[in-house]
Write an enzyme that holds these catalytic residues in place. Structure first.
Site, PDB file in Angstrom:
ATOM      1  N   GLY A 256       5.851 -68.442 -13.483  1.00  0.00           N
ATOM      2  CA  GLY A 256       6.928 -67.477 -13.677  1.00  0.00           C
ATOM      3  C   GLY A 256       6.715 -66.646 -14.926  1.00  0.00           C
ATOM      4  O   GLY A 256       7.170 -65.513 -15.022  1.00  0.00           O
ATOM      5  N   ASN A 257       5.992 -67.220 -15.912  1.00  0.00           N
ATOM      6  CA  ASN A 257       5.632 -66.458 -17.116  1.00  0.00           C
ATOM      7  C   ASN A 257       4.480 -65.494 -16.856  1.00  0.00           C
ATOM      8  O   ASN A 257       4.230 -64.589 -17.665  1.00  0.00           O
ATOM      9  CB  ASN A 257       5.216 -67.388 -18.258  1.00  0.00           C
ATOM     10  CG  ASN A 257       6.378 -67.947 -19.035  1.00  0.00           C
ATOM     11  OD1 ASN A 257       6.699 -69.129 -18.928  1.00  0.00           O
ATOM     12  ND2 ASN A 257       7.028 -67.111 -19.827  1.00  0.00           N
ATOM     13  N   SER A 258       3.767 -65.689 -15.758  1.00  0.00           N
ATOM     14  CA  SER A 258       2.591 -64.867 -15.476  1.00  0.00           C
ATOM     15  C   SER A 258       2.918 -63.382 -15.531  1.00  0.00           C
ATOM     16  O   SER A 258       3.888 -62.929 -14.920  1.00  0.00           O
ATOM     17  CB  SER A 258       2.031 -65.210 -14.092  1.00  0.00           C
ATOM     18  OG  SER A 258       1.503 -66.502 -14.066  1.00  0.00           O
TER      19      SER A 258
ATOM     20  N   HIS B 208      -1.856 -61.537  -9.478  1.00  0.00           N
ATOM     21  CA  HIS B 208      -1.414 -62.613  -8.591  1.00  0.00           C
ATOM     22  C   HIS B 208       0.114 -62.655  -8.451  1.00  0.00           C
ATOM     23  O   HIS B 208       0.628 -63.281  -7.536  1.00  0.00           O
ATOM     24  CB  HIS B 208      -1.972 -63.977  -9.042  1.00  0.00           C
ATOM     25  CG  HIS B 208      -1.296 -64.585 -10.229  1.00  0.00           C
ATOM     26  ND1 HIS B 208      -1.816 -64.546 -11.511  1.00  0.00           N
ATOM     27  CD2 HIS B 208      -0.139 -65.298 -10.338  1.00  0.00           C
ATOM     28  CE1 HIS B 208      -1.020 -65.197 -12.341  1.00  0.00           C
ATOM     29  NE2 HIS B 208       0.012 -65.656 -11.655  1.00  0.00           N
TER      30      HIS B 208
ATOM     31  N   ASP C 192      -7.193 -60.083 -13.221  1.00  0.00           N
ATOM     32  CA  ASP C 192      -5.832 -60.474 -12.844  1.00  0.00           C
ATOM     33  C   ASP C 192      -4.799 -59.546 -13.475  1.00  0.00           C
ATOM     34  O   ASP C 192      -3.791 -59.987 -14.027  1.00  0.00           O
ATOM     35  CB  ASP C 192      -5.546 -61.930 -13.223  1.00  0.00           C
ATOM     36  CG  ASP C 192      -4.370 -62.508 -12.445  1.00  0.00           C
ATOM     37  OD1 ASP C 192      -3.892 -61.847 -11.502  1.00  0.00           O
ATOM     38  OD2 ASP C 192      -3.908 -63.610 -12.788  1.00  0.00           O
TER      39      ASP C 192
END
Length: 286
Positions: free
Chosen positions: A201-203, A77, A120
């Site tokens: 933002g950590n994804s 994502h 993901d």
């Protein structure tokens, strides 16, 4: 059923046991505080960008270096703009720019070479290799509830004009809250629940164990959308935490078959962090 009240002796023993457990957890050596391991975690973590085809939307997330420095792992994502002809890239520091020129391009382009929307996950090939170290993985067999962890990445809310180097990742600490069993649905990933702070933002960033090994890919936290009463708002709902300290990372084991198919080398260990031996990482170079 009516439970009886414990005797004072039983209660005292319980207090002593809980105190001992708290002391043990507090004193667990977190080798990620070692200079070499900390430098490795910093250097292996990258900010990932995704620009829409028309250039009007810029998404940001996190990722980490694998293999020989030519590939990066992130969440799908984070780079899904590429499905609509957008362009993904990674942000680099001044010393990494072409010709070691601080005025050079601040990004390196990437191409998505493998992705899985259900898990993901996405694997990116860099347009040019970076002088950054690849991570070592640790399998789910090495992970236990209450193990200390460090979540690395680039939470958007931490970005400020005076924040300094936007290629320098943030780190938060916590513990493994739970290790979910294998998902019953086909193609769904196994997850680690963690209480270390992760935010949009950590994804795609790495979840390290106490030995500096990647045990998961930070993917999501419990969020909900609420309306805002801010008079300056355009009425768009905002996302806020749903509960405290509840996040999830995809177990690193889910990624390894994709690396095998692409022929990307990696190192994986199944030992517990305290048995992992000396820190395997040299001091990071520029």
């Amino acid at each position: 059923m009516i439970s009886r009240r414990p005797s004072s002796r039983t209660a005292a023993a319980l207090v002593l046991s809980l105190t001992a457990l708290s002391t043990l957890l507090a004193s667990t050596p977190l080798r990620s505080s070692d200079d070499a391991t900390r430098a490795h975690m910093d250097a292996a973590t990258l900010r990932v960008l995704c620009l829409s085809e028309d250039g009007t939307e810029l998404g940001t997330g996190s990722g980490f270096v694998i293999g020989d420095g030519r590939h990066v792992v992130t969440n799908w994502h984070v780079v899904d703009c590429t499905a609509a002809a957008g362009q993904a890239a990674v942000l680099i520091s001044a010393t990494e720019r072409d010709g070691r020129d601080p005025a050079g391009e601040p990004v390196v382009g990437v191409q998505v070479v493998s992705s899985d929307t259900n898990r993901d996950l996405a694997i990116l090939a860099l347009d040019r290799p970076l002088r950054r170290p690849a991570v070592t993985f640790a399998s789910a067999a090495s992970v236990r509830k209450l193990d200390p962890v460090v979540a690395y990445g680039f939470p958007c809310v931490a970005d400020r004009e005076d924040a300094g180097d936007l290629a320098d990742p943030s780190a938060t600490t916590g513990v493994v809250s739970r290790i979910d069993p294998a998902a019953p649905g086909a193609g769904l990933p196994r997850l680690i629940q963690l209480d270390a702070a992760i935010n949009p933002g950590n994804s795609g960033g790495p979840l390290f164990d106490a030995a500096g090994r990647v045990i998961g890919i930070n993917t999501m936290k419990a969020l909900t959308e609420v309306a805002t009463t801010d008079p300056d708002s355009d009425g768009t709902p905002v996302r806020v935490p749903l509960g405290e300290g509840i996040g999830w990372a995809v177990v690193s084991d889910e990624l390894l078959p994709y690396l095998d198919r692409l022929g990307i080398p990696y190192r994986v260990e199944s030992t517990r962090p305290e048995a992992a031996g000396p820190c395997p990482y040299p001091a990071a170079s520029g």
